[in-house]
Design an enzyme around this catalytic site. Sequence first.
Site, mmCIF file in Angstrom:
data_model
loop_
_atom_site.group_PDB
_atom_site.id
_atom_site.type_symbol
_atom_site.label_atom_id
_atom_site.label_comp_id
_atom_site.label_asym_id
_atom_site.label_seq_id
_atom_site.Cartn_x
_atom_site.Cartn_y
_atom_site.Cartn_z
ATOM 1 N N HIS A 1 0.876 -1.177 0.000
ATOM 2 C CA HIS A 1 0.000 0.000 0.000
ATOM 3 C C HIS A 1 0.918 1.233 0.000
ATOM 4 O O HIS A 1 2.025 1.178 0.541
ATOM 5 C CB HIS A 1 -0.829 -0.046 1.280
ATOM 6 C CG HIS A 1 -1.923 0.957 1.374
ATOM 7 N ND1 HIS A 1 -1.706 2.265 1.742
ATOM 8 C CD2 HIS A 1 -3.259 0.845 1.179
ATOM 9 C CE1 HIS A 1 -2.870 2.904 1.767
ATOM 10 N NE2 HIS A 1 -3.823 2.068 1.426
ATOM 11 N N ASP B 1 2.701 -4.633 8.070
ATOM 12 C CA ASP B 1 1.509 -3.818 7.889
ATOM 13 C C ASP B 1 0.317 -4.768 8.010
ATOM 14 O O ASP B 1 0.030 -5.549 7.108
ATOM 15 C CB ASP B 1 1.580 -3.146 6.516
ATOM 16 C CG ASP B 1 0.263 -2.518 6.081
ATOM 17 O OD1 ASP B 1 -0.749 -2.688 6.797
ATOM 18 O OD2 ASP B 1 0.245 -1.872 5.019
ATOM 19 N N GLN C 1 -4.900 -5.247 6.752
ATOM 20 C CA GLN C 1 -5.894 -6.185 6.206
ATOM 21 C C GLN C 1 -5.914 -7.506 6.956
ATOM 22 O O GLN C 1 -6.930 -8.198 6.971
ATOM 23 C CB GLN C 1 -5.629 -6.448 4.720
ATOM 24 C CG GLN C 1 -5.788 -5.235 3.836
ATOM 25 C CD GLN C 1 -7.227 -4.724 3.777
ATOM 26 O OE1 GLN C 1 -8.178 -5.475 3.951
ATOM 27 N NE2 GLN C 1 -7.384 -3.433 3.558
ATOM 28 N N LYS D 1 -10.855 -1.310 10.125
ATOM 29 C CA LYS D 1 -10.935 -2.495 9.248
ATOM 30 C C LYS D 1 -11.490 -3.696 10.017
ATOM 31 O O LYS D 1 -11.667 -4.771 9.459
ATOM 32 C CB LYS D 1 -9.541 -2.861 8.726
ATOM 33 C CG LYS D 1 -8.735 -1.709 8.156
ATOM 34 C CD LYS D 1 -8.977 -1.522 6.692
ATOM 35 C CE LYS D 1 -7.963 -0.553 6.106
ATOM 36 N NZ LYS D 1 -8.291 -0.150 4.754
ATOM 37 N N CYS E 1 -4.611 2.356 -3.832
ATOM 38 C CA CYS E 1 -3.385 2.870 -3.198
ATOM 39 C C CYS E 1 -2.221 1.906 -3.383
ATOM 40 O O CYS E 1 -1.372 1.749 -2.488
ATOM 41 C CB CYS E 1 -3.585 3.169 -1.711
ATOM 42 S SG CYS E 1 -4.775 4.449 -1.402
HETATM 43 N N1 PMP Z 1 -2.021 -0.848 4.440
HETATM 44 C C1 PMP Z 1 -2.991 -1.567 3.878
HETATM 45 C C2 PMP Z 1 -2.680 -2.930 3.356
HETATM 46 C C3 PMP Z 1 -4.290 -1.054 3.791
HETATM 47 O O1 PMP Z 1 -5.259 -1.774 3.228
HETATM 48 C C4 PMP Z 1 -4.554 0.237 4.309
HETATM 49 C C5 PMP Z 1 -5.939 0.843 4.214
HETATM 50 N N2 PMP Z 1 -6.482 0.800 2.927
HETATM 51 C C6 PMP Z 1 -3.505 0.940 4.907
HETATM 52 C C7 PMP Z 1 -2.273 0.372 4.956
HETATM 53 C C8 PMP Z 1 -3.708 2.297 5.489
HETATM 54 O O2 PMP Z 1 -4.587 2.240 6.566
HETATM 55 P P1 PMP Z 1 -5.156 3.582 7.216
HETATM 56 O O3 PMP Z 1 -5.688 4.382 6.077
HETATM 57 O O4 PMP Z 1 -6.232 3.108 8.149
HETATM 58 O O5 PMP Z 1 -4.031 4.256 7.896
#
Ligand code: PMP
Length: 408
Positions: A125, A202, A205, A228, A366
């Site tokens: 991401h 990270d 998910q 999430k 993203c």
């Molecule tokens: N890493 C991953 C794999 C994600 O799916 C997301 C959220 N789409 C994030 C990081 C970022 O999370 P947040 O926007 O809650 O900080």
Amino acid sequence: MNNKLDINLIRNDFPILKEVINGKQLVYLDNAATTQKPQLVLDALTGYYEHYNANIHRGIHQLAEKATAAFEESRLRLQKFINAPSAEEVILTYGTTDGINLVAQTYGRSFIKEGDEIIISTMEHHSNIVPWQMLCEEKGCVLRVIPINDQGELLMDEFEKLLSERTKFVSVVHVSNALGTINPVKEIISKAHAVGAKVLLDGAQASSHLHLDVQDLDCDFYTLSLHKIYGPTGMGILYGKRALLDAMPPYRGGGEMIKEVTFAKTTYNELPYKFEAGTPNIADVVAAKYALDYVDLLGKENIASHENDLLEYATAALKEIDGLRIIGEAKEKVSVVSFVMNGIHHQDIGVILDQHGIAVRTGHHCTQPLMNRFNITGTTRASFAVYNTIEEVDLLIKGLHKVKKMLG
Ligand code: PMP
């Protein structure tokens, strides 16, 4: 099919699922972006504001004591959720992005120097790419990227080739938001540790689908976002091993993170407060506990089993659609399915599905470098949570047939 959960009963816990969109019952299949919140989480949020809204840690009046107790109880609940050895190693953050930036800006700036290497993967991401790029720009360190195969799995032999005594940090996603791939993180961690590198996972998910145990994983850092996992937005945690957190300088300066301030010098607070400057997201932290209680009540295994049923059913049905290609077919996957359709732009698919009340995600999720790897600009992504049903998957498939009829 899983028969341990009564999905219709569960759906009643989520008021938003009764919403009508464009004259149709909402079909919410955008759970990888954020999950919906059960009533007990909503009640916890309003309950805090209605009955004990007060700033924490500093007050001696009853409301402040109650708010502080609820806030710290949530931390203990989060500690249990990831099986961290102590509550001091659980830093309350604004979410996954905040956690990664914290580590890059404190551990990274202090311990990674010019010529050192940081390894990430092709499926990261943006929040696990950009903070490291910013660090590389500042410090002159080098970013290395683990490639993937066409199924969307990490090439572990290539990872091993990237590892050397120059590798100081490995930061990888536990579960991919765009592909659903579950990465072999234990193997990554042990191999990275063998060359002396630290590892951040990270877990944005992974947290809603997999059992988490940071001690068993032996990761150095783990970050996640509560939104999430049926919890509120704007809050998450960063777990770090105590010795590392102790050695790291503070992130943001301000109230709460100090021991003593004079104009000549400031000394810093102990863990975890050293990293928690300013008034936090108290209501959301308090409500987070209820989200985790809810997950426990249903049982994470039961949730995963139901989601896997939906994934299998959806994958088979999607493959029946002519001209549709699934992006991400790893052997180990969570309930996320990304796809492209011949000659039809993902945004058009999203718009037509929305007209039928079906919420999916379209775009690059993203993960632009990952989209480049597949030579696409984006996908349509359906992602399932515990409250989704086979009937909703059928509506998605029906909707895609309509898309084909209109644009194919
Ligand atoms: N890493 C991953 C794999 C994600 O799916 C997301 C959220 N789409 C994030 C990081 C970022 O999370 P947040 O926007 O809650 O900080």
